[in-house]
Design a protein around this motif. Structure first.
Motif, PDB file in Angstrom:
ATOM      1  N   TRP A   1       2.112  -9.901  37.155  1.00  0.00           N
ATOM      2  CA  TRP A   1       1.982  -8.508  37.568  1.00  0.00           C
ATOM      3  C   TRP A   1       3.342  -8.040  38.091  1.00  0.00           C
ATOM      4  CZ3 TRP A   1      -1.688 -12.182  38.073  1.00  0.00           C
ATOM      5  CH2 TRP A   1      -3.006 -11.876  37.726  1.00  0.00           C
TER       6      TRP A   1
ATOM      7  N   ARG B   1      -7.106  -7.467  36.941  1.00  0.00           N
ATOM      8  CA  ARG B   1      -7.021  -7.656  35.495  1.00  0.00           C
ATOM      9  C   ARG B   1      -7.577  -6.440  34.784  1.00  0.00           C
ATOM     10  NH1 ARG B   1      -7.647 -12.453  37.980  1.00  0.00           N
ATOM     11  NH2 ARG B   1      -6.252 -14.140  37.298  1.00  0.00           N
TER      12      ARG B   1
ATOM     13  N   TYR C   1       0.873  -5.460  33.724  1.00  0.00           N
ATOM     14  CA  TYR C   1       0.188  -6.747  33.626  1.00  0.00           C
ATOM     15  C   TYR C   1       0.454  -7.361  32.262  1.00  0.00           C
ATOM     16  CZ  TYR C   1      -3.774  -9.975  32.898  1.00  0.00           C
ATOM     17  OH  TYR C   1      -4.552 -11.061  32.608  1.00  0.00           O
TER      18      TYR C   1
ATOM     19  N   PHE D   1       0.640  -1.424  38.445  1.00  0.00           N
ATOM     20  CA  PHE D   1       1.368  -2.635  38.070  1.00  0.00           C
ATOM     21  C   PHE D   1       1.298  -2.856  36.558  1.00  0.00           C
ATOM     22  CE2 PHE D   1       0.847  -3.270  42.528  1.00  0.00           C
ATOM     23  CZ  PHE D   1       1.894  -4.095  42.925  1.00  0.00           C
TER      24      PHE D   1
ATOM     25  N   LYS E   1      -2.103  -5.168  42.242  1.00  0.00           N
ATOM     26  CA  LYS E   1      -1.658  -6.541  42.011  1.00  0.00           C
ATOM     27  C   LYS E   1      -2.865  -7.471  42.028  1.00  0.00           C
ATOM     28  CE  LYS E   1       0.931  -8.175  45.275  1.00  0.00           C
ATOM     29  NZ  LYS E   1       2.114  -8.413  46.128  1.00  0.00           N
TER      30      LYS E   1
END
Length: 353
Positions: free
Chosen positions: A173, A345, A141, A139, A342
């Motif tokens: 995301w 961080r 971010y 993903f 997802k």
């Protein structure tokens, strides 16, 4: 009700909401800005009306971030949205932070004198920067801090005060193909965030779509113009569309230079020598004045490294009670990275841009 600004914002899909909203007769906003307005509209239905009492003012929008669309939706659509919100948060409402008065700045006139050299420097810096490439299942971010406008008129005094959201965190995301995603904006969405999953991604916002675009600036700009429509200024729509990509997307390294060079070819684009992002960092900006709303959209870059810092919307001409110099939108990018899942961080060993 308080109106929220992209823009775009600054700049996202919500499948259930998309099914409930009626199809617009005359699309006026870039797709990413329409998505962002939808997200904030849902949060506004949650929030109690605890800002200073006044009646809302309608203001045409340039993107998904703000204004007219909010009040143009039929009552039935608003009721349907309320049902969605109720189902997603049956326990109660979100106590959003109290709006504050919008900042006011001295308006600096833009110029085309340094446009070519500034665009060249920004494009060269973007090409030289290493950009991670998302793989299957990963993903993109983006963490930023944002503040968007909410305008109210005092029916008793006739005075207009422009309110903005306090500066707050926003995390997004996105899967490379745009079909999966998540938004976490504490105080403005359900606790923990909301899904952005959709079976019909807006392809012009996806990494996959961007990676397939031609590297030639003229060809890329033609592709961007093919995504705009309606009666609003098409040059402004194209500028907003590219701005939405810059703000909340990862631009493939092979396209980075062409994207900025294409933006420099849009009629009306100027350089503003001094502009501050939401963090107060002073930079140089590529900007364009919306001829319909009188708002100037500014993309702000570090004047030495030419790295993108954030964006700002400044009212240049009074419109619907919003005074010249009013800052109606502020964003700043904190982190741009590729993560493995997802809601994950960036951590040690993960690629950032």
């Amino acid at each position: 009700m308080i109106r929220n600004s992209r823009r775009r914002t600054e700049p996202l899909d919500h499948a259930e909401l998309a099914r409930l909203l009626p199809a617009p007769a005359d699309p006026q906003l870039a797709a990413s800005r329409q998505d962002l307005l939808e997200e904030h509209l849902m949060s506004e239905i949650h929030r109690p009306d605890h800002a200073p009492a006044a009646s809302p003012v309608r203001r045409p929008l340039r993107r998904p971030l703000r204004r007219t669309v909010l009040f143009a939706a039929p009552v039935a659509a608003a009721a349907a949205l309320a049902v969605v919100v109720s189902m997603s948060n049956p326990a109660g409402t979100i106590a959003s932070p109290r709006p504050v008065k919008a900042p006011v700045v001295q308006i600096e006139e833009g110029s085309t004198v340094q446009l070519a050299s500034t665009v060249h420097a920004i494009a060269a810096a973007a090409t030289a920067r290493t950009t991670p490439q998302p793989g299957p299942g990963q993903f993109i971010y983006i963490k930023s801090q944002v503040s968007f406008m909410s305008t109210r008129n005092n029916a008793d005094t006739g005075e207009s005060v422009t309110w903005v959201q306090p500066l707050h965190d926003r995390e997004v995301w996105k899967s490379p193909d745009g079909t999966k995603g998540w938004l976490d904006e504490p105080g403005y969405q359900d606790k923990g965030g909301i899904t952005l999953d959709t079976n019909e991604p807006r392809k012009q916002l996806s990494y996959t779509w961007l990676a397939a675009q031609p590297a030639d600036p003229d060809a890329f700009l033609k592709s961007v113009y093919s995504t705009v429509s309606g009666n609003r200024d098409h040059d402004q729509q194209a500028f907003n569309e590219i701005g939405s990509i810059i703000r909340e997307q990862l631009v493939p390294s092979g396209l980075a230079a062409s994207l900025y060079e294409a933006a420099g070819k849009i009629p009306g684009v100027v350089v503003v020598e001094h502009a501050q992002d939401a963090s107060g960092r002073d930079g140089i900006a590529l900007a364009r004045l919306d001829p319909q709303t009188g708002e100037r959209s500014e993309w702000i870059f570090d004047r030495d490294s030419h790295q993108y810092l954030g964006s700002r919307g400044v009212q240049v001409r009074e419109f619907n009670g919003v005074k010249p110099g009013t800052v109606v939108e502020r964003t700043t990018i904190l982190t741009r990275a590729v993560v493995d899942a997802k809601n994950q961080r960036p951590g040690t060993g993960q690629a950032t841009a």
